[in-house]
Design an enzyme around this catalytic site. Structure first.
Site, PDB file in Angstrom:
ATOM      1  N   ASP A  98     -17.961 -20.809-108.573  1.00 36.31           N
ATOM      2  CA  ASP A  98     -18.824 -20.390-107.382  1.00 36.31           C
ATOM      3  C   ASP A  98     -18.587 -21.354-106.281  1.00 36.31           C
ATOM      4  O   ASP A  98     -18.102 -22.591-106.398  1.00 36.31           O
ATOM      5  CB  ASP A  98     -20.233 -20.318-107.776  1.00 36.31           C
ATOM      6  CG  ASP A  98     -21.229 -19.811-106.780  1.00 36.31           C
ATOM      7  OD1 ASP A  98     -20.726 -19.015-105.615  1.00 36.31           O
ATOM      8  OD2 ASP A  98     -22.308 -20.080-106.869  1.00 36.31           O
ATOM      9  N   GLU A  99     -18.775 -21.151-105.017  1.00 35.15           N
ATOM     10  CA  GLU A  99     -18.393 -21.527-103.797  1.00 35.15           C
ATOM     11  C   GLU A  99     -17.225 -22.470-103.847  1.00 35.15           C
ATOM     12  O   GLU A  99     -17.227 -23.513-103.475  1.00 35.15           O
ATOM     13  CB  GLU A  99     -19.677 -22.851-103.713  1.00 35.15           C
ATOM     14  CG  GLU A  99     -21.159 -22.220-103.764  1.00 35.15           C
ATOM     15  CD  GLU A  99     -21.462 -21.612-102.629  1.00 35.15           C
ATOM     16  OE1 GLU A  99     -20.674 -21.428-101.557  1.00 35.15           O
ATOM     17  OE2 GLU A  99     -22.709 -21.397-102.323  1.00 35.15           O
TER      18      GLU A  99
ATOM     19  N   ARG B  80     -29.336 -18.206 -92.807  1.00 35.35           N
ATOM     20  CA  ARG B  80     -30.397 -18.691 -93.615  1.00 35.35           C
ATOM     21  C   ARG B  80     -31.577 -17.715 -93.404  1.00 35.35           C
ATOM     22  O   ARG B  80     -32.412 -17.715 -94.067  1.00 35.35           O
ATOM     23  CB  ARG B  80     -30.726 -19.873 -93.487  1.00 35.35           C
ATOM     24  CG  ARG B  80     -29.696 -21.104 -93.639  1.00 35.35           C
ATOM     25  CD  ARG B  80     -29.100 -21.077 -95.014  1.00 35.35           C
ATOM     26  NE  ARG B  80     -27.762 -20.398 -94.824  1.00 35.35           N
ATOM     27  CZ  ARG B  80     -27.054 -19.673 -95.553  1.00 35.35           C
ATOM     28  NH1 ARG B  80     -27.548 -19.616 -97.017  1.00 35.35           N
ATOM     29  NH2 ARG B  80     -26.125 -19.045 -95.396  1.00 35.35           N
TER      30      ARG B  80
ATOM     31  N   GLN C  13     -18.270 -20.637 -94.766  1.00 32.89           N
ATOM     32  CA  GLN C  13     -19.217 -21.257 -94.743  1.00 32.89           C
ATOM     33  C   GLN C  13     -18.658 -22.733 -95.653  1.00 32.89           C
ATOM     34  O   GLN C  13     -19.146 -23.447 -96.354  1.00 32.89           O
ATOM     35  CB  GLN C  13     -20.120 -20.851 -96.085  1.00 32.89           C
ATOM     36  CG  GLN C  13     -20.997 -19.586 -95.683  1.00 32.89           C
ATOM     37  CD  GLN C  13     -21.971 -18.933 -96.452  1.00 32.89           C
ATOM     38  OE1 GLN C  13     -23.067 -19.675 -96.758  1.00 32.89           O
ATOM     39  NE2 GLN C  13     -21.601 -17.693 -97.007  1.00 32.89           N
TER      40      GLN C  13
ATOM     41  N   LYS D 112     -23.813 -12.397-104.072  1.00 31.04           N
ATOM     42  CA  LYS D 112     -22.653 -12.957-104.935  1.00 31.04           C
ATOM     43  C   LYS D 112     -23.235 -13.377-106.169  1.00 31.04           C
ATOM     44  O   LYS D 112     -22.553 -13.314-107.128  1.00 31.04           O
ATOM     45  CB  LYS D 112     -22.078 -13.970-104.000  1.00 31.04           C
ATOM     46  CG  LYS D 112     -22.930 -15.428-104.084  1.00 31.04           C
ATOM     47  CD  LYS D 112     -22.002 -16.294-103.195  1.00 31.04           C
ATOM     48  CE  LYS D 112     -22.798 -17.676-103.134  1.00 31.04           C
ATOM     49  NZ  LYS D 112     -22.784 -18.825-104.052  1.00 31.04           N
ATOM     50  N   THR D 113     -24.373 -13.881-106.213  1.00 33.35           N
ATOM     51  CA  THR D 113     -25.201 -14.268-107.476  1.00 33.35           C
ATOM     52  C   THR D 113     -25.245 -13.168-108.355  1.00 33.35           C
ATOM     53  O   THR D 113     -24.881 -13.080-109.708  1.00 33.35           O
ATOM     54  CB  THR D 113     -26.187 -15.089-107.333  1.00 33.35           C
ATOM     55  OG1 THR D 113     -26.142 -16.231-106.363  1.00 33.35           O
ATOM     56  CG2 THR D 113     -26.872 -15.589-108.568  1.00 33.35           C
TER      57      THR D 113
END
Length: 647
Positions: free
Chosen positions: A227-228, A594, A258, A32-33
């Protein structure tokens, strides 16, 4: 478009979108980044001025990484002129840093000093305790921390003190909160200070109630990126909506799977309702995972699909199948810690870098047994959350600077007036605060005058000199450096931390002095737990699952997988709701994703919690994992666990 050639089809589609609202559902590890930064590059390539682009995320660490990647991409494609300075670059930061940026420019509207102080959590807690005491409230009966939590949640829900007071009615505890909150606001105003929640709440009030200010920032930032997005609360959601305006050029990036912060106000419905809130929005799913093995991803998909309140997606990867998931069974927490330590020892002895290993747990208390084992086994480790900016000597230096810029900041003056000792006691300090210095004896007057002169010289220096030089000046002129040079080894360590602060401050030296010092103070006040990892440390990382969000490691241990610990049993009256259960499952999903190469899951049959040893059943999450993906290992030096389950 060669600058987007390495993106996959869905990433490219998201990056090429320009006008109108877009929702990018980005699963864990789906790049995504990279998608977001290339979208910013593509906007600039299509003629958008960099300063018209705004990108907001939640942590300083994420914002710093995004800023670096955007700068690198723009420089690579010939758009580097002026990117290191002021308004010539996209604004990339956190919600809080954005609030600081806007509020400093309009501080007078709220009657604030332009250099208003941002009180950190510890300082805010002290002010709340002071407010409780001044109201004559029994702090044992009405915990200041509980009251502070209510105030924070109200501010995060876009509720002002006036609104709260109007809705209180005759309910006793809310009346207590209202009285403390009112006094707390007066204490903040006395010091020309804002707390973390104010930075966003007052920005929203400013944008909402002052059309000319709202238009100023809508005209400045024509392309908004959040973002997020699944982690936004009511006030953050409203800030984004007000900035997006009628053009609705807003790009929301996130993953409802998330969403793990409902306890601090994050509203999952914000991302689930995006298409309704922004009519005509385009939605793009990023489902190709570049992080984890097929095995880890298969387990993650199986876990999360049991949740019902979510947007359907299915992550896939072209990565290798990878190792099976290791299940470590131990008798108690000590055995679990030793078993995990043995696995880590083996990894390190086999050539694995310690910083490629993370140990996650659901609750902070679990770190104690792990730390004891790691110390005994001489495993280098770092507990996430021990922050550089929390060290006394660093806070002292920053307090001197804040007090110089804002002499109304009584909390900072209290902190530094006797650090190092300068013969100004409590009685003199009270007269200083009451502006009754004329009644002091000549010696006292002289000491107070010298102190005010010191603060004035710090302010003058801060506005014209580089920030790194300012730190050196404060260290010397305040007497801190001299007092630490004559001390013991601990004092030497403190002096080294001040020197490290000088080193850190050099990165701000490229900015104009006033902007630089404000940015340093803002970054220090808004530092998060993850910022303690920004400086590389060759050590195994220990942290809660919540703190691990946004991070990744080749080797991940998820410990304490026992029923009522993970998933966690909520304390207090009532039973666990469906929403709580789904959030715990999302939290486990975050923990699993993770891991890049190898995942270890461990549990103990007996654990001491709140001083009581109790027998625990393994977590229900473990029974959701197909046994074809797992391999069982026994911890605690071969001791059989009390409880067994069939897989």
């Amino acid at each position: 478009m060669p600058h987007l050639s390495h993106l996959n089809a869905k990433q490219k589609e998201a990056a090429m979108h320009k006008s109108g609202p877009i929702l990018i559902i980005a699963g864990a590890g789906t790049g995504k980044t990279s998608t977001l930064t290339h979208r910013i590059l593509n906007l600039v390539k299509e003629g958008v001025t960099p300063s018209e682009i705004l990108a907001i995320t939640f942590t300083n660490k994420a914002a710093k990484e995004m800023q670096e990647r955007v700068n690198e991409l723009l420089a690579k494609h010939g758009f580097d002129a002026g990117l290191r300075y002021g308004d010539a670059r996209p604004f990339i930061g956190t919600f809080h840093s954005l609030g600081v940026h806007i509020l400093r420019a309009h501080a007078q509207i709220f009657g604030l000093n332009k250099h208003f102080t941002i009180v950190d959590k510890n300082s805010a807690s002290s002010l709340i305790k002071e407010a409780v005491k001044e109201q004559g409230i029994d702090s044992k009966q009405f915990s200041p921390d509980r009251i502070a939590g209510v105030i924070s949640r109200q501010k995060g829900s876009l509720v002002t003190l006036a609104q709260y007071k109007a809705d209180v009615g005759n309910a006793y505890f809310p009346m207590i909160v209202s009285a403390v909150w009112e006094r707390y606001e007066r204490l903040l105003a006395r010091e020309s200070a804002l707390d973390f929640d104010d930075l966003i709440l007052k920005t929203v009030i400013l944008l909402r109630d002052y059309p000319e200010v709202r238009k100023e920032y809508q005209d400045r930032w024509k392309y908004i990126h959040i973002d997020e997005y699944q982690d936004t609360n009511a006030v953050q959601y409203e800030m984004a909506r007000l900035l997006a305006g009628e053009t609705m050029n807003i790009c929301a990036v996130g993953d409802g799977d998330q969403n793990i912060y409902s306890w601090r106000g994050a509203n999952l419905q914000n991302i689930l309702n995006f298409e309704n809130d922004y009519k005509g929005a385009q939605t793009i799913l990023l489902e190709e995972n570049y992080r984890s093995t097929q095995t880890i991803l298969a387990v993650a998909n199986d876990i999360i699909k049991k949740n019902t309140v979510r947007k359907e997606k299915n992550l896939f990867t072209r990565n290798i199948l990878g190792d099976k998931i290791s299940l470590i069974e131990s008798y108690d927490e000590g055995g679990e810690a030793r078993a995990v330590g043995e696995k880590i020892k083996h990894l390190i002895d086999s050539g694995t870098d310690p910083e490629d290993i993370a140990v996650l747990y659901r609750a902070n208390f679990q770190s104690r047994a792990l730390e004891e084992a790691f110390l005994t086994m001489e495993i280098p480790y770092q507990v996430l959350g021990i922050r550089f900016f929390e060290r006394k000597e660093v806070k002292d230096i920053l307090s001197y600077i804040r007090a110089g810029l804002n002499p109304e900041s009584l909390s900072d003056i209290k902190r530094i007036i006797d650090s190092p000792p300068r013969g100004i006691g409590k009685a003199t300090l009270m007269k200083m605060f009451a502006k009754d210095e004329d009644s002091l004896p000549p010696a006292g007057k002289k000491r107070v005058a010298e102190f005010w002169a010191l603060l004035e010289s710090i302010k003058e220096y801060a506005l014209v000199e580089k920030t790194s030089k300012l730190i050196k000046l404060v260290s010397e002129k305040s007497g801190l450096e001299a007092s630490l040079k004559t001390g013991n080894d601990e004092d030497n360590d403190r002096l080294e931390n001040i020197h490290e602060l000088v080193t850190l401050a050099t990165k701000y030296d490229i900015l104009p002095p006033e902007e630089a010092v404000e940015k340093l103070l803002g970054d220090a006040a808004l530092a998060s737990d993850q910022d303690s990892m920004m400086k590389s440390s060759r050590a195994v990382k220990l942290m809660t699952v919540h703190a691990s969000k946004g991070l990744e490691f080749p080797y991940v241990f998820v410990t304490g997988l026992e029923q009522d610990l993970f998933p966690h049993k909520r304390m207090g009256p009532g039973t666990k709701s469906k929403e709580d259960g789904e959030e715990e499952r999302r939290l486990f999903y975050v923990a699993i994703t993770r891991a890049k190469k190898k995942l270890y899951l461990s549990y103990a049959s007996v654990r001491t919690i709140f001083g009581q040893r109790q027998v625990n059943a393994p977590s229900e999450f473990l029974s959701d994992i197909d046994d074809t993906y797992t391999e069982r290992e026994t911890g605690d030096e071969g001791c059989e666990p009390v409880i067994r389950i069939d897989w």
